[in-house]
Scaffold this active site. Structure first.
Site, PDB file in Angstrom:
ATOM      1  N   LYS A  13       0.837  -1.212   0.000  1.00  0.00           N
ATOM      2  CA  LYS A  13       0.000   0.000   0.000  1.00  0.00           C
ATOM      3  C   LYS A  13       0.868   1.257   0.000  1.00  0.00           C
ATOM      4  O   LYS A  13       0.697   2.145  -0.831  1.00  0.00           O
ATOM      5  CB  LYS A  13      -0.932   0.023   1.235  1.00  0.00           C
ATOM      6  N   ARG A  88      -9.840   0.555   8.661  1.00  0.00           N
ATOM      7  CA  ARG A  88      -9.339  -0.753   9.069  1.00  0.00           C
ATOM      8  C   ARG A  88     -10.383  -1.584   9.780  1.00  0.00           C
ATOM      9  O   ARG A  88     -10.103  -2.718  10.184  1.00  0.00           O
ATOM     10  CB  ARG A  88      -8.157  -0.569  10.020  1.00  0.00           C
ATOM     11  N   ARG A 127      12.031  -6.063   5.177  1.00  0.00           N
ATOM     12  CA  ARG A 127      12.044  -4.686   5.683  1.00  0.00           C
ATOM     13  C   ARG A 127      12.554  -4.645   7.129  1.00  0.00           C
ATOM     14  O   ARG A 127      13.253  -3.708   7.508  1.00  0.00           O
ATOM     15  CB  ARG A 127      10.639  -4.087   5.618  1.00  0.00           C
ATOM     16  N   ARG A 133      11.650  -1.573  11.658  1.00  0.00           N
ATOM     17  CA  ARG A 133      10.420  -0.943  12.151  1.00  0.00           C
ATOM     18  C   ARG A 133       9.942  -1.683  13.392  1.00  0.00           C
ATOM     19  O   ARG A 133       9.968  -2.921  13.415  1.00  0.00           O
ATOM     20  CB  ARG A 133       9.354  -0.984  11.032  1.00  0.00           C
ATOM     21  N   ARG A 144      -0.700  -8.497  13.522  1.00  0.00           N
ATOM     22  CA  ARG A 144      -1.211  -7.578  12.494  1.00  0.00           C
ATOM     23  C   ARG A 144      -2.004  -8.348  11.431  1.00  0.00           C
ATOM     24  O   ARG A 144      -3.040  -7.885  10.956  1.00  0.00           O
ATOM     25  CB  ARG A 144      -0.047  -6.810  11.843  1.00  0.00           C
TER      26      ARG A 144
END
Ligand code: AP5
Length: 192
Positions: A13, A88, A127, A133, A144
């Protein structure tokens, strides 16, 4: 052009919104980025959101709506927007509908990026290694993905039933996925 980008964590996204923003010349509004900026600034809102985000859970609907109303009060959203990370859950979908109605706007399409779970996990692991992160650790990623299935997947059905959903295959190179999105939302703008 007014777009809502939907898809699980790691579906691309943010990556595609960055490209679409240049292409369509409208702002990219990422609720994840807005929240991370609050966390980085150490604001009261950021302090509230930090642990919730690190666990991979959803920050409260009230906080998100306040942030969104604030962002939509800026003039640059009048020409359009790419909304990434919101809504969401069904309450947020409803709140977005009401906010846009109040502003006299209607979005053009909710674009869902479809990517198989094993690839999502692989991308996020990549990532995590590159950027670290806070919520890209295996436990938060599992959470998640679960939150996505439980709370966000119904939003896809909601837009499908309203005839506003466009499904795009999110597997492939960045260019391939970008071309598919542009072809799906604005075929008249595809050059060549
Ligand atoms: P948010 O920042 O929205 O995170 P997310 O939805 O988990 O999404 P990601 O950023 O992981 O994935 P993405 O789909 O944007 O993919 P990306 O382009 O980055 O939210 C974070 C947290 O904030 C939430 O968990 C929640 O706590 C809170 N929050 C945010 N919004 C909220 C809301 N509305 N309500 C409540 N809480 C909220 O790509 C991922 C990786 O894959 C990158 O490394 C990228 O380079 C790579 N990649 C992308 N596309 C490709 C491709 N085609 N091929 C190969 N690699 C690719």
């Amino acid at each position: 052009m007014r777009l809502v980008l939907l898809g699980p964590p790691g579906s691309g996204k943010g990556t595609q919104a960055t490209r679409l923003k240049e292409y369509l010349q409208v702002p990219h509004i990422s609720t994840g980025d807005l929240l991370r900026a609050e966390v980085a600034a150490g604001s009261p809102l950021g302090l509230q959101a930090k642990e919730v985000m690190a666990r991979g859970e959803l920050v409260s609907d009230a906080i998100l709506l306040g942030m969104l109303e604030d962002r939509f009060s800026r003039d640059d959203t009048r020409a359009g927007f790419i909304l990434d990370g919101y809504p969401r859950n069904l309450a947020q979908a409803d709140a977005l509908g009401k906010l846009l109605e109040k502003l006299g706007q209607k979005f053009d399409s909710a674009v869902q990026l479809e990517v198989p779970t094993e690839l999502l996990v692989e991308r996020i692991a990549g990532r995590a290694a590159a950027e670290g992160r806070a919520d890209d650790n295996p436990e938060s990623v599992r959470k998640r993905l679960q939150v996505y299935t439980d709370q966000t997947a119904p939003v896809i059905e909601y837009y499908r039933q309203h005839g506003e959903l466009t499904v795009v295959d999110g597997v492939g190179s960045l260019d391939e996925v970008f071309s598919r999105i542009v072809e799906a939302i604005a075929p008249e703008k595809v050059v060549g």
